[in-house]
Design a protein around this motif. Sequence first.
Motif, PDB file in Angstrom:
ATOM      1  N   GLY A  44      -4.277 -19.074   0.111  1.00 24.57           N
ATOM      2  CA  GLY A  44      -3.764 -20.087   1.083  1.00 24.57           C
ATOM      3  C   GLY A  44      -2.583 -20.634   0.058  1.00 24.57           C
ATOM      4  N   ASP A  45      -2.128 -20.166  -0.960  1.00 21.69           N
ATOM      5  CA  ASP A  45      -1.008 -20.547  -1.597  1.00 21.69           C
ATOM      6  C   ASP A  45       0.282 -20.241  -0.947  1.00 21.69           C
ATOM      7  N   PRO A  46       1.105 -21.367  -0.329  1.00 19.99           N
ATOM      8  CA  PRO A  46       2.228 -21.159   0.636  1.00 19.99           C
ATOM      9  C   PRO A  46       3.283 -20.254  -0.207  1.00 19.99           C
ATOM     10  N   ALA A  47       3.270 -20.266  -1.641  1.00 15.84           N
ATOM     11  CA  ALA A  47       4.267 -19.569  -2.336  1.00 15.84           C
ATOM     12  C   ALA A  47       4.078 -18.168  -2.436  1.00 15.84           C
ATOM     13  N   LYS A  48       2.775 -17.703  -1.921  1.00 18.90           N
ATOM     14  CA  LYS A  48       2.415 -16.412  -1.890  1.00 18.90           C
ATOM     15  C   LYS A  48       2.545 -15.775  -0.646  1.00 18.90           C
ATOM     16  N   ALA A  49       3.029 -14.419  -0.955  1.00 19.48           N
ATOM     17  CA  ALA A  49       2.961 -13.529   0.249  1.00 19.48           C
ATOM     18  C   ALA A  49       1.554 -13.215   0.653  1.00 19.48           C
ATOM     19  N   GLY A  50       1.559 -12.658   1.855  1.00 15.09           N
ATOM     20  CA  GLY A  50       0.152 -12.378   2.528  1.00 15.09           C
ATOM     21  C   GLY A  50      -0.067 -13.208   3.686  1.00 15.09           C
ATOM     22  N   LEU A  51      -1.230 -12.564   4.179  1.00 14.13           N
ATOM     23  CA  LEU A  51      -1.651 -13.116   5.452  1.00 14.13           C
ATOM     24  C   LEU A  51      -2.882 -13.892   5.239  1.00 14.13           C
ATOM     25  N   ALA A  52      -3.084 -14.850   5.999  1.00 14.69           N
ATOM     26  CA  ALA A  52      -4.375 -15.841   6.252  1.00 14.69           C
ATOM     27  C   ALA A  52      -5.490 -14.790   6.425  1.00 14.69           C
ATOM     28  N   PRO A  53      -6.485 -14.880   5.841  1.00 14.44           N
ATOM     29  CA  PRO A  53      -7.678 -14.244   6.057  1.00 14.44           C
ATOM     30  C   PRO A  53      -8.064 -13.918   7.474  1.00 14.44           C
ATOM     31  N   GLU A  54      -7.878 -15.165   8.361  1.00  7.33           N
ATOM     32  CA  GLU A  54      -8.158 -15.137   9.781  1.00  7.33           C
ATOM     33  C   GLU A  54      -7.333 -14.073  10.577  1.00  7.33           C
ATOM     34  N   ALA A  55      -6.173 -13.762  10.079  1.00  4.83           N
ATOM     35  CA  ALA A  55      -5.324 -13.101  10.885  1.00  4.83           C
ATOM     36  C   ALA A  55      -5.463 -11.593  10.482  1.00  4.83           C
ATOM     37  N   VAL A  56      -6.083 -11.124   9.410  1.00  6.45           N
ATOM     38  CA  VAL A  56      -5.981  -9.793   8.981  1.00  6.45           C
ATOM     39  C   VAL A  56      -6.479  -8.741  10.050  1.00  6.45           C
ATOM     40  N   ASP A  57      -7.582  -9.093  10.599  1.00  9.87           N
ATOM     41  CA  ASP A  57      -8.252  -8.112  11.591  1.00  9.87           C
ATOM     42  C   ASP A  57      -7.146  -7.613  12.712  1.00  9.87           C
ATOM     43  N   ALA A  58      -6.465  -8.790  12.925  1.00 12.66           N
ATOM     44  CA  ALA A  58      -5.552  -8.424  14.314  1.00 12.66           C
ATOM     45  C   ALA A  58      -4.459  -7.593  13.791  1.00 12.66           C
ATOM     46  N   LEU A  59      -4.084  -7.729  12.545  1.00 16.82           N
ATOM     47  CA  LEU A  59      -3.008  -6.844  11.946  1.00 16.82           C
ATOM     48  C   LEU A  59      -3.468  -5.472  11.594  1.00 16.82           C
ATOM     49  N   CYS A  60      -4.769  -5.359  11.271  1.00 17.39           N
ATOM     50  CA  CYS A  60      -5.351  -4.159  10.929  1.00 17.39           C
ATOM     51  C   CYS A  60      -5.278  -3.164  12.414  1.00 17.39           C
ATOM     52  N   ASP A  61      -5.757  -3.978  13.640  1.00 15.60           N
ATOM     53  CA  ASP A  61      -5.665  -3.400  14.767  1.00 15.60           C
ATOM     54  C   ASP A  61      -4.380  -2.799  15.262  1.00 15.60           C
ATOM     55  N   GLU A  62      -3.304  -3.478  14.842  1.00 15.24           N
ATOM     56  CA  GLU A  62      -1.919  -3.019  14.908  1.00 15.24           C
ATOM     57  C   GLU A  62      -1.419  -1.925  14.501  1.00 15.24           C
ATOM     58  N   ILE A  63      -1.955  -1.872  13.017  1.00 18.93           N
ATOM     59  CA  ILE A  63      -1.461  -0.755  12.237  1.00 18.93           C
ATOM     60  C   ILE A  63      -2.399   0.427  12.554  1.00 18.93           C
ATOM     61  N   ASP A  64      -3.639   0.306  13.139  1.00 25.92           N
ATOM     62  CA  ASP A  64      -4.476   1.697  13.357  1.00 25.92           C
ATOM     63  C   ASP A  64      -3.887   2.130  14.746  1.00 25.92           C
ATOM     64  N   GLY A  65      -2.996   1.459  15.440  1.00 22.65           N
ATOM     65  CA  GLY A  65      -2.159   2.012  16.763  1.00 22.65           C
ATOM     66  C   GLY A  65      -1.060   2.618  16.302  1.00 22.65           C
ATOM     67  N   LEU A  66      -0.583   2.463  14.974  1.00 20.27           N
ATOM     68  CA  LEU A  66       0.701   3.136  14.599  1.00 20.27           C
ATOM     69  C   LEU A  66       0.542   4.598  14.157  1.00 20.27           C
TER      70      LEU A  66
END
Length: 245
Positions: free
Chosen positions: A132-154
């Motif tokens: 949760g370090d704001p200086a770091k790139a990356g997605l909050a853990p709660e948001a990962v599943d939704a992005l995975c769904d998106e990627i699966d459709g690409l």
Amino acid sequence: MQNQDPCIGLDEARRRLERAVHESGRPVGSVTLLAVSKQQPVERIADCLRRGQRCFAESYLQEAVPKIDALAGRGIEWHFIGRLQSNKTAEIARRFDWVQGVDRERIARRLSAQRPPGLPPLNVCVQVNISGDPAKAGLAPEAVDALCDEIDGLPGLRLRGLMAIPARIATPDERRQEFRRLRRLFDELRSAGRRIDTLSMGMSGDFEEAVAEGATMVRLGSALFGARQAAGQPKEGPAPSGILR
Ligand SMILES: *Cc1c(COP(=O)(O)O)cnc(C)c1O
């Protein structure tokens, strides 16, 4: 060819990795060593390659392109592990086999659309900001599943797993906690039916802990090649020498 620029740490890093895998009770060969070759000359990469290293990672596109060109046709699997800017995605989608560090839908869509049709889908890992370090790139853990769904459709992408970089200030204990949390998220996604096989965590300073916590890929730079110049100061200077072109 005379080997004038050896990769000094390769054998030792392999031994340490093997030992960590063994000590964590995991099968031989279950953790991939990714050689982070940023700021390293092409001759040193070629030395690693001659000694059986196949997977290499770069963080800066301008620096990577001449190396990729110089070593074309040698069977390297190239991973992009740097920050993703949208004006660079086309070239990244064309040049690399993997992109770790995808953390937003817009970038995923661009990479997919820009992946050349003649190539297999681009392997991607979603970058998680586990601390949760704001200086770091990356997605909050709660948001990962939704992005995975998106990627699966690409169609131009193939979702392979998760990657993370622990907070810079973390103590060894905190780092270990972060690895454990990422592993837990990885396991949850898999239990929910997601077909992912890659957990990319652990660098030169902490890869043994990452392996103990379940990493399937460790990203090693300085352990293989020795210290780079000051961290965070990418050298975008002259292209690597052209001996191998
Ligand atoms: C530079 C870098 C590494 C390698 O770091 P070392 O500490 O030299 O092993 C690994 N992962 C990422 C994302 C990097 O940028």
